[in-house]
Motif scaffolding. Structure first.
Motif, PDB file in Angstrom:
ATOM      1  N   ILE A 172       0.765  -1.127   0.057  1.00 35.80           N
ATOM      2  CA  ILE A 172      -0.037  -0.039   0.074  1.00 35.80           C
ATOM      3  C   ILE A 172       0.826   1.061  -0.061  1.00 35.80           C
ATOM      4  O   ILE A 172       0.433   2.199  -0.700  1.00 35.80           O
ATOM      5  CB  ILE A 172      -1.061   0.130   1.154  1.00 35.80           C
ATOM      6  CG1 ILE A 172      -2.092  -1.052   1.238  1.00 35.80           C
ATOM      7  CG2 ILE A 172      -1.552   1.433   1.304  1.00 35.80           C
ATOM      8  CD1 ILE A 172      -2.774  -1.440   2.300  1.00 35.80           C
ATOM      9  N   ASP A 173       2.111   1.156   0.816  1.00 35.31           N
ATOM     10  CA  ASP A 173       2.790   2.271   0.787  1.00 35.31           C
ATOM     11  C   ASP A 173       3.590   2.620  -0.529  1.00 35.31           C
ATOM     12  O   ASP A 173       3.515   3.913  -0.776  1.00 35.31           O
ATOM     13  CB  ASP A 173       3.852   2.152   1.972  1.00 35.31           C
ATOM     14  CG  ASP A 173       3.545   2.233   3.346  1.00 35.31           C
ATOM     15  OD1 ASP A 173       2.232   2.695   3.581  1.00 35.31           O
ATOM     16  OD2 ASP A 173       3.928   1.778   4.244  1.00 35.31           O
ATOM     17  N   ASN A 174       4.090   1.404  -1.085  1.00 30.30           N
ATOM     18  CA  ASN A 174       4.704   1.670  -2.567  1.00 30.30           C
ATOM     19  C   ASN A 174       3.462   2.297  -3.395  1.00 30.30           C
ATOM     20  O   ASN A 174       3.840   3.324  -4.350  1.00 30.30           O
ATOM     21  CB  ASN A 174       5.272   0.378  -2.996  1.00 30.30           C
ATOM     22  CG  ASN A 174       6.598   0.502  -2.437  1.00 30.30           C
ATOM     23  OD1 ASN A 174       7.369   1.312  -2.454  1.00 30.30           O
ATOM     24  ND2 ASN A 174       7.142  -0.847  -1.913  1.00 30.30           N
ATOM     25  N   ALA A 175       2.338   1.899  -3.310  1.00 32.56           N
ATOM     26  CA  ALA A 175       1.282   2.195  -4.230  1.00 32.56           C
ATOM     27  C   ALA A 175       1.029   3.780  -3.860  1.00 32.56           C
ATOM     28  O   ALA A 175       0.657   4.345  -5.007  1.00 32.56           O
ATOM     29  CB  ALA A 175       0.026   1.330  -4.282  1.00 32.56           C
ATOM     30  N   LEU A 176       1.161   3.999  -2.718  1.00 29.42           N
ATOM     31  CA  LEU A 176       0.575   5.592  -2.481  1.00 29.42           C
ATOM     32  C   LEU A 176       1.927   6.328  -3.050  1.00 29.42           C
ATOM     33  O   LEU A 176       1.765   7.502  -3.521  1.00 29.42           O
ATOM     34  CB  LEU A 176       0.572   5.725  -0.869  1.00 29.42           C
ATOM     35  CG  LEU A 176      -0.770   5.445  -0.401  1.00 29.42           C
ATOM     36  CD1 LEU A 176      -0.526   5.242   1.183  1.00 29.42           C
ATOM     37  CD2 LEU A 176      -1.970   6.178  -0.677  1.00 29.42           C
TER      38      LEU A 176
END
Length: 759
Positions: free
Chosen positions: A198-202
């Motif tokens: 999720i952090d990378n997608a953000l």
């Protein structure tokens, strides 16, 4: 530091507070200390001064659970307050439903244009390899593709070796997960995927976390419906296409469509709204009264489904608040409603369309006495929206603005699918023995029924009779609280005052002498229905204020009449608009003079509109229609122009009279009503007010008794004012200031700007 005027609920005015950290904006809901209590308020406008003779308290905080209004919405309310000389609390109450509380949620939004880079060839290449030397990989793939894959973390670089990023499959899962959704709650996504994914997608802007208003219903979004479920546009005829394209492509903002009844204006409106939706913008569609147009509601629900909100007077406060909430949150983008729907909190407004724009019901008859047409024009000016007015019989003022180029004027002179306009015939009732039905009308009803076709009859009078008089002593039954005769309603065996609403049982005896020799004068629709049944043993439905009180009356009426359960419909003006019954081939106007004889400068206009509109119910299908108009004034130019279907000829005569007499659109008018339970107080205070507000630049007439002198035990006087627009606009400021001193317990003063009803 800024200073703001704040409206506090339950008060009648604005109060000044300071914004110490410059953190608030106009329209924000805030908490303030008001008379040693914490109160909710709305920031209205910035104070121009920064020095005050009183202590200015600071704004406490922003209220997260309250509606935040746009600056344009606040400007609109202030304009209404100033234009209609209303108090802000009256305007706010009319515009915003109560019971509005806001709940927020955090959602992840998927950005389609930031899709993760996926390369199937690379995936297949790495299926049989754990890692590959960098110089080996460049033999199979370009440096640019490798660089992009590394940036998107499809590949992972370790010194001279490159491996496939094993968690890449999780990115694909996120993409697939979001394909069927636009938003996912924070809690749901974080349960389904690891934090690092999720952090990378953000970080890559593939998803973003937003604060959003919590949905009141299932997670359906307007964008999905617009993209997948908008009904395919119907093919328009040449006239419709010209009007639609003309409005869409025009740089002007105000339009008037003069289209004959049955010309297909509604289809043009629908395609304009779709045009707005496809650009992500919303529309407001106003009708005179929602309950009178079940066909319109059904049609719009078929066309727009979940994107449409319906707002009308029959809704509960809770229902209205829910629809308001869905519009405010952006989950709905189309509004179908009555005049108050002009305040619907749509974002990105593209069109406001006002159907049957000539109707009086767009004017509110209690404070604030706004006209939804003029409010729509002002809202369009503030938000850059286009305003479209439509009618077969436009108001004289609107048609004048069209002729003068203030509105861009479009014509639709042909009925849809080339249906023919009905033929018309006038019958002089002075030559008839039967005061109800002429021989011509009875003959046509009989022939229509024999062909198994349907009939609509109009009489714009409620009840059984409008006057009850004793044949022996001459006593007339009058309302004790109003200077008006009581109407008799046979359906409930009651006498009713149509002004104060009071009723009492009537047993057929004179209330003064007890005689049963009662004379009924002034026939109403109930009496006509009774007489009609003597001639035709068929199913008849009556549509008036009394019969329509039943739940779902309009819906059932429309269904039953469409299916042929009833052969004849008789009703008041309620049946003159919004109804489409292809099997109706005969329309009869029982008495065309009921409105024509009212002492009002608009009586001719209203007669033309009412009779023309009801005539338009005939012959809307493949069968030809016929209209019989019964009148005692066949020589009237109004009746003659109706017979000739000559609106322009009627308009030319009316506009000539308006100019000579200095009535709108050549002037602006104001009506000041003064009322009191004490006649002596009323007479003296009316003269005082007249003297106080006299100004040489406007015409003042009065004070004079109202046409209906007493209503609900209150005697009434009027002061009528006319003047040029520029002088009236200035004069309103004079009135507001001068009338501040006239606030006594023994009398009331009501100011009506641009009045519709002068009675």
């Amino acid at each position: 530091m800024k200073y703001y005027k704040i409206f506090i609920d339950g008060t009648n005015g604005f109060f000044t507070y300071k914004d110490e950290k410059d953190e608030f904006k106009i329209g924000d809901p805030v908490q303030v200390n008001f008379r040693n209590k914490l109160k909710a308020g709305i920031i209205i406008e910035e104070e121009k001064e920064n020095e005050f003779s009183f202590k200015v308290l600071p704004i406490k905080k922003l209220l997260e659970d309250q509606i935040k209004f746009s600056e344009n919405f606040i400007k609109l309310l202030i304009w209404i307050q100033n234009y209609y000389l209303a108090s802000f609390d009256q305007v706010f109450s009319a515009a915003v439903p109560s019971m509005l509380n806001i709940k927020y949620e955090f959602l992840y939004k998927f950005n389609k244009d930031k899709l993760t880079y996926v390369n199937k060839e690379m995936e297949e290449y790495f299926l049989e390899r754990i890692k590959v030397r960098k110089n080996t990989l460049t033999k199979n793939f370009s440096k640019e593709r490798i660089k992009k894959a590394l940036e998107k973390k499809v590949l992972k670089e370790e010194n001279k070796w490159i491996s496939f990023f094993q968690e890449h499959e999780m990115y694909k899962d996120i993409e697939e997960y979001f394909q069927k959704k636009y938003f996912v709650s924070k809690e749901t996504l974080e349960k389904k995927f690891p934090k690092n994914i999720i952090d990378n997608a953000l970080k890559n802007n593939e998803i973003e976390l937003i604060k959003n208003i919590k949905a009141l219903r299932e997670d359906k979004y307007c964008e999905e419906i617009i993209e997948n479920k908008l009904v395919e546009d119907k093919i328009l005829n040449e006239e419709q296409t010209y009007v639609k394209n003309g409005i869409i492509n025009s740089e002007k903002k105000h339009f008037l469509i003069k289209g004959v009844t049955g010309s297909g204006k509604t289809e043009v409106y629908i395609q304009l709204i779709k045009n707005g939706l496809r650009k992500g913008k919303g529309s407001i569609f106003l009708v005179p009264e929602i309950s009178l147009t079940p066909q319109m509601v059904k049609r719009f629900q078929e066309e727009f489904g979940e994107t449409i909100a319906i707002l009308h007077s029959k809704m509960t406060i809770s229902e209205r608040s829910k629809e308001w909430y869905n519009l405010y949150s952006g989950r709905k983008k189309v509004v179908l409603g009555v005049r108050s729907a002009i305040f619907a909190p749509l974002k990105d407004l593209e069109y406001v369309i006002i159907d049957e724009e000539h109707e009086n019901s767009y004017k509110q008859d209690s404070n604030p006495r706004y006209n939804a047409k003029y409010v729509a024009i002002k809202r369009g000016e503030l938000e850059g929206a286009k305003i479209v007015l439509g009618s077969a019989t436009p108001s004289i003022e609107s048609y004048y603005y069209g002729k003068e180029g203030i509105f861009e004027l479009f014509y639709m002179n042909k009925r849809y699918k080339d249906a023919k306009m009905p033929s018309m015939e006038v019958v002089d009732m002075k030559n008839e023995n039967n005061s109800f039905f002429s021989e011509k009308l009875l003959e046509n009803i009989r022939e229509t029924l024999l062909r198994d076709e349907q009939v609509i009859l109009l009489l714009n009078r409620k009840g059984y009779s409008t006057l009850i008089q004793c044949g022996d002593c001459g006593h007339i039954e009058e309302c004790k609280h109003c200077s008006i005769k009581m109407n008799y309603y046979s359906s409930g065996h009651i006498l009713k005052c149509n002004y104060c609403g009071i009723t009492r049982k009537f047993d057929g005896h004179c209330s003064k002498c007890g005689s049963t020799n009662i004379v009924h004068s002034g026939k109403g629709v109930e009496r006509v229905e009774e007489e009609l049944k003597k001639y035709f043993p068929v199913e008849i439905i009556r549509v008036d204020g009394e019969s329509s009180k039943e739940k779902d009356f309009y819906k059932n009426m429309y269904r039953d009449f469409s299916q042929g359960k009833y052969k004849i419909m008789i009703g008041t003006q309620m049946i003159a608009k919004g109804l489409h019954f292809p099997n109706v081939t005969l329309v009869g106007v029982i008495n065309a003079d009921t409105v024509l004889t009212i002492p009002d400068f608009r009586s001719g206009e209203r007669t033309f509109q009412l009779v023309t509109q009801v005539a338009g119910r005939a012959g809307r299908g493949e069968k030809e229609g016929r209209v019989i108009i019964q009148t005692y004034q066949p020589e009237s130019y109004v009746i003659n122009k109706i017979l000739e279907d000559d609106y322009d000829g009627f308009y030319e005569k009316e506009i000539e009279n308006r100019e000579i007499l200095f009535y709108p659109p050549f002037s602006k008018i104001i009506n000041i009503g003064i009322s009191s339970t004490k006649e002596d107080v009323l007479e003296s205070i009316s003269k005082e007010i007249y003297d106080e507000i006299s100004w040489e630049m406007v015409e003042l007439h009065g004070p004079m008794r109202s046409l209906v002198y007493k209503v609900k035990d209150r005697y009434r006087y009027n002061i009528f004012i006319k003047g040029e627009r520029k002088y009236i606009n200035h004069y309103k400021k004079i009135i507001r200031e001068k009338l501040k001193k006239f606030r006594g317990k023994d009398y009331r003063v009501v100011v009506d700007i641009d009045p519709i009803n002068l009675i």
